[in-house]
Design an enzyme around this catalytic site. Structure first.
Site, short mmCIF file in Angstrom:
data_model
loop_
_atom_site.label_atom_id
_atom_site.label_comp_id
_atom_site.label_asym_id
_atom_site.label_seq_id
_atom_site.Cartn_x
_atom_site.Cartn_y
_atom_site.Cartn_z
N ASN A 10 -1.22 -0.57 -8.56
CA ASN A 10 -0.12 0.43 -7.92
C ASN A 10 0.34 -0.41 -6.68
OD1 ASN A 10 1.17 2.29 -6.68
ND2 ASN A 10 -0.78 3.62 -6.31
N LYS A 12 2.43 0.67 -4.57
CA LYS A 12 2.62 1.69 -3.44
C LYS A 12 4.04 1.01 -2.84
CE LYS A 12 -2.14 3.01 -3.08
NZ LYS A 12 -3.30 3.19 -2.44
N HIS A 94 -1.05 10.83 -7.72
CA HIS A 94 -2.02 10.02 -6.97
C HIS A 94 -2.24 10.86 -5.75
CE1 HIS A 94 -2.84 6.92 -4.23
NE2 HIS A 94 -3.07 5.97 -5.42
N GLU A 96 -2.14 10.23 -2.82
CA GLU A 96 -1.01 10.14 -1.75
C GLU A 96 0.33 11.27 -2.11
OE1 GLU A 96 -2.49 5.84 -0.92
OE2 GLU A 96 -0.59 5.93 -1.91
N GLU A 164 -10.00 8.36 -8.83
CA GLU A 164 -9.65 7.89 -7.54
C GLU A 164 -10.44 8.75 -6.43
OE1 GLU A 164 -6.47 4.89 -7.41
OE2 GLU A 164 -5.67 6.62 -7.18
N GLY A 170 -8.15 2.54 0.05
CA GLY A 170 -7.65 1.70 1.13
C GLY A 170 -8.54 1.82 2.60
N SER A 210 -10.23 1.09 -3.39
CA SER A 210 -10.97 -0.31 -3.07
C SER A 210 -11.41 -1.27 -4.00
CB SER A 210 -11.64 0.02 -1.71
OG SER A 210 -11.00 0.71 -0.84
#
Length: 247
Positions: A10, A12, A94, A96, A164, A170, A210
């Protein structure tokens, strides 16, 4: 039943034609395990670019899409447009999208249904936040998110579930291989009870949060971890190492 290992990158909101072009050259030249399905999630403005430059053995994914084919939805893209660029996958739900842009479980379910009806494969993301894990409601949260997705799926062969944990994205914190395996196993049990045993055995449940060259091998050795959704490391040459985690 053997599930084909699946590694998604990904990207991003990162990269430009120069840096992504270099990354693509590295991937095209790299020695990758032929038994792994690899899909790169490019920013929508670079979907055409990524698809035209990447070796055909690699798939490409959009990072999001809307729930209808076309219309007055400024700034959105549809599965029809994604397919028109030769791209066959989309990442939906996702964290985010959920937590930065406020997408609801219901909307993610509707997007999943439309993407699948349009012939795209869906990488559907689920995962708990830190306060939810510390509050002991990880299962409740991920089962609820999964239900909204499952209610909108007819053909599970086109779906990859990505677990996730939001606290590991991150942050440099990775769920331990045991933590990941535990949730993946519970998800498989949920699918067995709520969808079917056949789907539970065949659907790929991948881990994101991560993932690096250093953590990938032990994670990949877990019985119910069928691959990864990789963030930052997918923009680096070590992505090849992660693809080859099972080799």
């Amino acid at each position: 039943m053997s599930r084909k290992f699946f590694v998604g990158g990904n990207w991003k909101m990162n990269g430009d034609k120069k840096s992504l072009g270099e990354l693509i050259q590295t991937m095209n030249a790299g020695k990758v395990d032929p038994n792994v399905e690899v899909v790169c999630g490019a920013p929508s403005i670079y979907l055409d670019f990524a698809r035209s430059k990447l070796d055909p053995k690699f798939g490409v994914a959009a990072q999001n899409c809307y729930k209808v084919p076309k219309g007055a939805f400024t700034g959105e893209i549809s599965p029809a447009m994604i397919k028109d660029c030769g791209v066959n996958w989309v990442i939906l739900g996702h964290s985010e999208r959920r937590h930065v842009f406020g997408e609801s479980d219901e909307l993610i379910g509707q997007k999943t249904a439309h993407a699948l009806e349009s012939g795209l494969g869906v990488i559907a993301c689920i995962g708990e936040k830190l306060d939810e894990r510390e509050g002991g409601i990880t299962e409740k949260v991920v089962f609820n998110q999964t239900k909204f997705i499952a209610d909108n799926v007819k053909d599970w062969s086109k779906v990859v579930l990505a677990y996730e944990p939001v606290w590991a994205i991150g942050t440099g914190k990775t769920a331990s291989p045991q933590q990941a395996q535990e949730v993946h196993e519970k998800l498989r049990e949920w699918l067995k009870s709520n969808v079917s045993e056949a789907v539970a055995n065949s659907v790929r449940i991948i881990y994101g949060g991560s993932v690096t060259g250093g953590t990938c091998k032990e994670l990949a050795s877990q019985k119910d971890v069928d691959g990864f959704l990789v963030g930052g490391a997918s923009l680096k040459p070590e992505f090849i190492e992660i693809i080859n985690a099972k080799a």
